[in-house]
Scaffold this motif. Structure first.
Motif, mmCIF file in Angstrom:
data_model
loop_
_atom_site.group_PDB
_atom_site.id
_atom_site.type_symbol
_atom_site.label_atom_id
_atom_site.label_comp_id
_atom_site.label_asym_id
_atom_site.label_seq_id
_atom_site.Cartn_x
_atom_site.Cartn_y
_atom_site.Cartn_z
ATOM 1 N N GLN A 1 0.846 -1.354 -0.425
ATOM 2 C CA GLN A 1 0.171 -0.063 0.181
ATOM 3 C C GLN A 1 0.780 1.064 -0.225
ATOM 4 O OE1 GLN A 1 -3.021 -1.138 -0.653
ATOM 5 N NE2 GLN A 1 -2.481 -2.763 -0.298
ATOM 6 N N HIS A 2 1.854 0.942 0.448
ATOM 7 C CA HIS A 2 2.603 2.415 0.218
ATOM 8 C C HIS A 2 4.117 2.390 -0.657
ATOM 9 C CE1 HIS A 2 0.382 1.960 4.562
ATOM 10 N NE2 HIS A 2 1.155 3.727 4.857
ATOM 11 N N GLU A 3 4.239 1.125 -0.870
ATOM 12 C CA GLU A 3 5.200 1.197 -2.388
ATOM 13 C C GLU A 3 4.898 0.500 -3.622
ATOM 14 O OE1 GLU A 3 9.362 -1.059 -0.452
ATOM 15 O OE2 GLU A 3 7.985 -0.080 1.402
ATOM 16 N N PRO A 4 4.201 1.096 -4.324
ATOM 17 C CA PRO A 4 3.634 0.434 -4.784
ATOM 18 C C PRO A 4 4.542 -0.670 -5.609
ATOM 19 C CG PRO A 4 2.602 3.095 -4.803
ATOM 20 C CD PRO A 4 4.063 2.213 -3.638
ATOM 21 N N ALA A 5 5.366 0.058 -6.412
ATOM 22 C CA ALA A 5 6.782 -0.638 -7.411
ATOM 23 C C ALA A 5 6.961 -1.882 -6.691
ATOM 24 C CB ALA A 5 7.815 0.329 -7.167
ATOM 25 N N LEU A 6 6.584 -2.504 -5.089
ATOM 26 C CA LEU A 6 7.096 -3.590 -4.351
ATOM 27 C C LEU A 6 6.465 -5.095 -5.058
ATOM 28 C CD1 LEU A 6 8.339 -5.137 -2.029
ATOM 29 C CD2 LEU A 6 5.545 -4.789 -0.136
ATOM 30 N N ARG A 7 5.320 -4.460 -5.675
ATOM 31 C CA ARG A 7 4.837 -6.029 -6.618
ATOM 32 C C ARG A 7 5.318 -6.506 -7.158
ATOM 33 N NH1 ARG A 7 -1.120 -3.698 -7.419
ATOM 34 N NH2 ARG A 7 -0.541 -2.404 -5.253
ATOM 35 N N HIS A 8 6.422 -5.275 -8.071
ATOM 36 C CA HIS A 8 7.302 -6.086 -9.256
ATOM 37 C C HIS A 8 8.875 -6.381 -9.032
ATOM 38 C CE1 HIS A 8 4.030 -4.434 -11.883
ATOM 39 N NE2 HIS A 8 3.846 -3.403 -11.184
ATOM 40 N N ASP A 9 8.698 -6.272 -7.450
ATOM 41 C CA ASP A 9 10.371 -6.407 -6.852
ATOM 42 C C ASP A 9 10.401 -7.863 -6.236
ATOM 43 O OD1 ASP A 9 12.591 -6.778 -6.092
ATOM 44 O OD2 ASP A 9 12.412 -5.188 -4.460
ATOM 45 N N LEU A 10 10.890 -8.846 -7.455
ATOM 46 C CA LEU A 10 10.775 -10.125 -7.198
ATOM 47 C C LEU A 10 11.662 -10.274 -6.469
ATOM 48 C CD1 LEU A 10 10.083 -11.999 -10.920
ATOM 49 C CD2 LEU A 10 8.205 -10.991 -9.206
ATOM 50 N N LEU A 11 13.615 -9.928 -6.196
ATOM 51 C CA LEU A 11 13.680 -10.318 -5.743
ATOM 52 C C LEU A 11 14.169 -10.088 -4.530
ATOM 53 C CD1 LEU A 11 16.641 -9.409 -7.990
ATOM 54 C CD2 LEU A 11 16.117 -11.693 -7.488
ATOM 55 N N ASP A 12 13.153 -8.421 -4.136
ATOM 56 C CA ASP A 12 12.660 -8.282 -2.422
ATOM 57 C C ASP A 12 12.303 -9.662 -1.862
ATOM 58 O OD1 ASP A 12 11.274 -5.965 -0.611
ATOM 59 O OD2 ASP A 12 10.471 -8.000 -0.708
ATOM 60 N N ALA A 13 13.567 -9.542 -0.596
ATOM 61 C CA ALA A 13 13.600 -10.610 0.584
ATOM 62 C C ALA A 13 12.420 -11.465 0.952
ATOM 63 C CB ALA A 13 14.154 -10.092 1.933
ATOM 64 N N ASP A 14 11.300 -10.177 1.494
ATOM 65 C CA ASP A 14 10.207 -11.145 1.675
ATOM 66 C C ASP A 14 8.995 -11.496 0.786
ATOM 67 O OD1 ASP A 14 9.986 -9.984 4.696
ATOM 68 O OD2 ASP A 14 9.026 -7.925 3.477
ATOM 69 N N HIS A 15 9.001 -11.034 -0.681
ATOM 70 C CA HIS A 15 8.613 -11.488 -1.657
ATOM 71 C C HIS A 15 9.434 -13.185 -1.889
ATOM 72 C CE1 HIS A 15 6.523 -11.936 -5.708
ATOM 73 N NE2 HIS A 15 7.530 -12.133 -5.859
ATOM 74 N N VAL A 16 10.653 -13.119 -1.657
ATOM 75 C CA VAL A 16 11.566 -14.190 -2.183
ATOM 76 C C VAL A 16 10.401 -15.724 -1.059
ATOM 77 C CG1 VAL A 16 13.603 -15.635 -2.304
ATOM 78 C CG2 VAL A 16 13.454 -13.438 -2.927
ATOM 79 N N GLN A 17 10.674 -14.822 0.584
ATOM 80 C CA GLN A 17 10.055 -15.797 1.189
ATOM 81 C C GLN A 17 9.240 -16.132 0.753
ATOM 82 O OE1 GLN A 17 11.780 -17.311 4.537
ATOM 83 N NE2 GLN A 17 11.052 -18.414 4.244
ATOM 84 N N MET A 18 8.413 -15.619 0.689
ATOM 85 C CA MET A 18 7.015 -16.143 0.721
ATOM 86 C C MET A 18 6.481 -16.987 -0.553
ATOM 87 S SD MET A 18 3.227 -13.933 -0.475
ATOM 88 C CE MET A 18 1.591 -14.490 -1.227
ATOM 89 N N GLN A 19 7.198 -16.792 -1.825
ATOM 90 C CA GLN A 19 7.616 -17.700 -2.921
ATOM 91 C C GLN A 19 8.194 -19.064 -2.545
ATOM 92 O OE1 GLN A 19 5.946 -17.522 -5.387
ATOM 93 N NE2 GLN A 19 5.375 -15.545 -5.291
#
Length: 281
Positions: free
Chosen positions: A62-80
């Protein structure tokens, strides 16, 4: 009552310093459509930090709109990583569940034939996610899957959930997956390995078949352990044969190479190919 406990989701008594001003409108949460399905899979993981991670990702998007496209983000990697583990175990559940028949009287609501019972110990909360596979594949068979957290029971001839009231099935713990045909899936508390039936004669035939199809010349232990992780071995009857077959594989392969090739005892008759018509000039 003065000692009554306040519900966990109830608002705190009195004014809250965290409450938003009445004049500020609430902004709706927006997430990618695919993220909702991924979040459902992530919630099935056994790690207790999955709730905190999903809340953090939801807040950050909600505060970082570009996050949904950041596949290398640590939280995103952990979720995957967690999603992959969940999907892998759902697949292994389909492969490694072993049913054993138990004699059960025929019932107009429950169906006919034996009740096939399986014991399985998943790591993650994937029992309900794996259920549709068994419902579709064994739609005409009475079966039950017992796990430590939850147990499933399939009633193939039940016309609806209400028909199972006499069986002690509560409407909130059952559903009818098919509209055009009977069948109800119910679930209840977990069980233990002692609740599952013992080995039967059918598994003796399976072990004989498993031993005869083993090819020592194509043995790859690492690949086998990858596809059949050792954490599932104690519930698979065929795994009692694996160690002896691995130990004897080298000697069996050497004996196969030392033996002379054999001539087939039965020869198929050779069919004459049809002749092509002669081409006239």
């Amino acid at each position: 009552m003065g000692n009554a406990r306040r519900p966990i989701f109830a608002p705190p008594p009195g004014p809250s310093a965290l409450a938003a001003p009445a004049s500020s409108p609430e902004r709706p949460l927006t997430v990618p459509r695919a993220w909702l399905e991924q979040a459902e899979h992530c919630l099935l993981h056994c790690d207790p930090d999955r709730f905190a991670l999903l809340y953090r990702l939801l807040w950050r998007m909600q505060h970082e709109p570009a996050l949904r496209h950041d596949l290398l983000d640590a939280d995103h990697v952990q979720m995957q990583h967690w999603i992959k583990a969940v999907r892998r175990e759902v697949h292994k559940t389909h492969a490694f569940v072993r049913f054993r028949p138990v004699a059960l009287a025929d019932d107009p609501v429950d169906g006919a034939g034996p009740l096939h019972v399986a014991w399985f110990e998943p790591v993650h909360h994937i029992v309900h996610a794996a259920a549709p596979f068994f419902v579709k594949r064994f739609a005409n068979m009475r079966w039950a899957i017992l796990t430590p957290r939850v147990s499933l029971r399939w009633w193939p001839d039940a016309p609806d959930v209400a028909a199972l009231a006499a069986q002690g099935v509560e409407p909130d713990f059952a559903l009818k997956p098919f509209k055009a045909r009977p069948g109800v899936l119910s679930w209840g508390p977990g069980a233990s390995a002692e609740d599952a039936p013992a080995l039967d004669a059918g598994e003796g035939l399976w072990l004989t078949y498993y031993a005869h199809i083993f090819n020592p010349a194509r043995l790859k232990v690492a690949a086998m352990c990858k596809e059949m992780p050792r954490k599932y071995w104690h519930n698979l009857p065929e795994t009692q044969l694996i160690s002896p077959m691995i130990q004897a594989a080298q000697a069996r392969s050497a004996a196969m190479l030392a033996n002379a090739p054999t001539t087939p005892q039965r020869k198929l008759p050779q069919r004459e190919l049809p002749r092509k018509p002669a081409v006239k000039d």
